[in-house]
Scaffold this active site. Structure first.
Site, PDB file in Angstrom:
ATOM      1  N   HIS A   1       4.913  -4.538  -3.297  1.00  0.00           N
ATOM      2  CA  HIS A   1       4.058  -3.730  -2.437  1.00  0.00           C
ATOM      3  C   HIS A   1       4.755  -3.466  -1.102  1.00  0.00           C
ATOM      4  CE1 HIS A   1       0.362  -4.708  -4.894  1.00  0.00           C
ATOM      5  NE2 HIS A   1       0.143  -3.442  -4.557  1.00  0.00           N
TER       6      HIS A   1
ATOM      7  N   GLU B   1       5.692  -9.390  -5.644  1.00  0.00           N
ATOM      8  CA  GLU B   1       4.611  -9.969  -6.434  1.00  0.00           C
ATOM      9  C   GLU B   1       5.117 -11.003  -7.438  1.00  0.00           C
ATOM     10  OE1 GLU B   1       1.580  -9.577  -5.734  1.00  0.00           O
ATOM     11  OE2 GLU B   1       1.669  -7.818  -4.432  1.00  0.00           O
TER      12      GLU B   1
ATOM     13  N   CYS C   1      -2.421  -1.056  -9.189  1.00  0.00           N
ATOM     14  CA  CYS C   1      -1.121  -1.726  -9.016  1.00  0.00           C
ATOM     15  C   CYS C   1      -0.978  -2.885  -9.995  1.00  0.00           C
ATOM     16  CB  CYS C   1      -0.959  -2.213  -7.580  1.00  0.00           C
ATOM     17  SG  CYS C   1      -0.616  -0.883  -6.402  1.00  0.00           S
TER      18      CYS C   1
END
Length: 216
Positions: free
Chosen positions: A167, A79, A143
């Site tokens: 993830h 991310e 998340c």
């Protein structure tokens, strides 16, 4: 020996198992060379997840924090950015469903990961052969809540700690994967990818310039 904290989530919704937590435990048992890894499970609950995370950071005093979550994606998804909003399509494990709420009132609109995200992506591909990508959104569920809360904590704690979020996919035996609704990857493969992410992030603070953007 460099201390690292790796977090995963408890099971959520119909699942009785969460590979993010299983992979975190695998990293604790078999960390990258030169690293000491502590794995901590976070509740899939707004607010409470950040309380547990903060306690773990203060207790373990890590140089680097890697938080891991479950997604419907097909590889190791590193991310880039966390945004300051909770906006839920479904309730968390406590039944909470905030809409358009800031994670940190008066906090910045967003935080970037302080991991070398493109270097991590590239090394995962090179060392494991797994599909890996830079993701431009961590969603607006728990998340992203944890990712933003982590980066805010690291930015305001006063110590030179780095952190980010990755993830990983479902495993083949999980219900949505069995039904063909999402891609899957064995948890040991995901753990290998995460081990490369962690070792790369511990070894490098600077990133590399490679194409990993998105058009949407």
């Amino acid at each position: 020996m460099t201390r690292a904290l790796v977090t995963g989530f408890e099971p959520f919704d119909i699942d009785t198992y969460n590979p993010s937590w299983a992979a975190a435990q695998m990293l604790q048992e078999n960390p990258p060379e030169g690293a000491e890894v502590t794995a901590v499970q976070l509740p899939c609950v707004f607010g409470k997840s950040l309380e547990v995370l903060r306690e773990a950071v203060l207790e373990t005093d890590p140089a680097l924090v890697l938080s891991v979550g479950l997604s419907g994606r097909n590889g190791i998804s590193v991310e880039r950015i966390a945004i300051n909003v909770n906006d839920c399509p479904i309730p968390d494990n406590a039944g909470r469903k905030p809409v358009d709420e800031p994670i940190v009132p008066e906090g910045p609109a967003a935080y970037f990961s302080t991991l070398p995200i493109k270097r991590c992506m590239t090394e995962v591909q090179k060392q494991t052969g797994l599909y890996s990508e830079v993701s431009q959104t961590a969603g607006t569920f728990v998340c992203n809540h944890v990712f933003y809360g982590l980066m805010h904590l690291l930015a305001t704690e006063g110590k030179q700690r780095r952190g980010g979020f990755v993830h990983i996919p479902h495993t083949p035996e999980m219900p949505r994967a069995v039904k063909g609704q999402v891609p899957s990857l064995p948890v040991d493969a995901s753990a290998n990818g995460l081990r490369v992410v962690l070792s790369t992030a511990l070894a490098h603070e600077s990133d590399i310039a490679v194409d990993a953007g998105a058009t949407h």
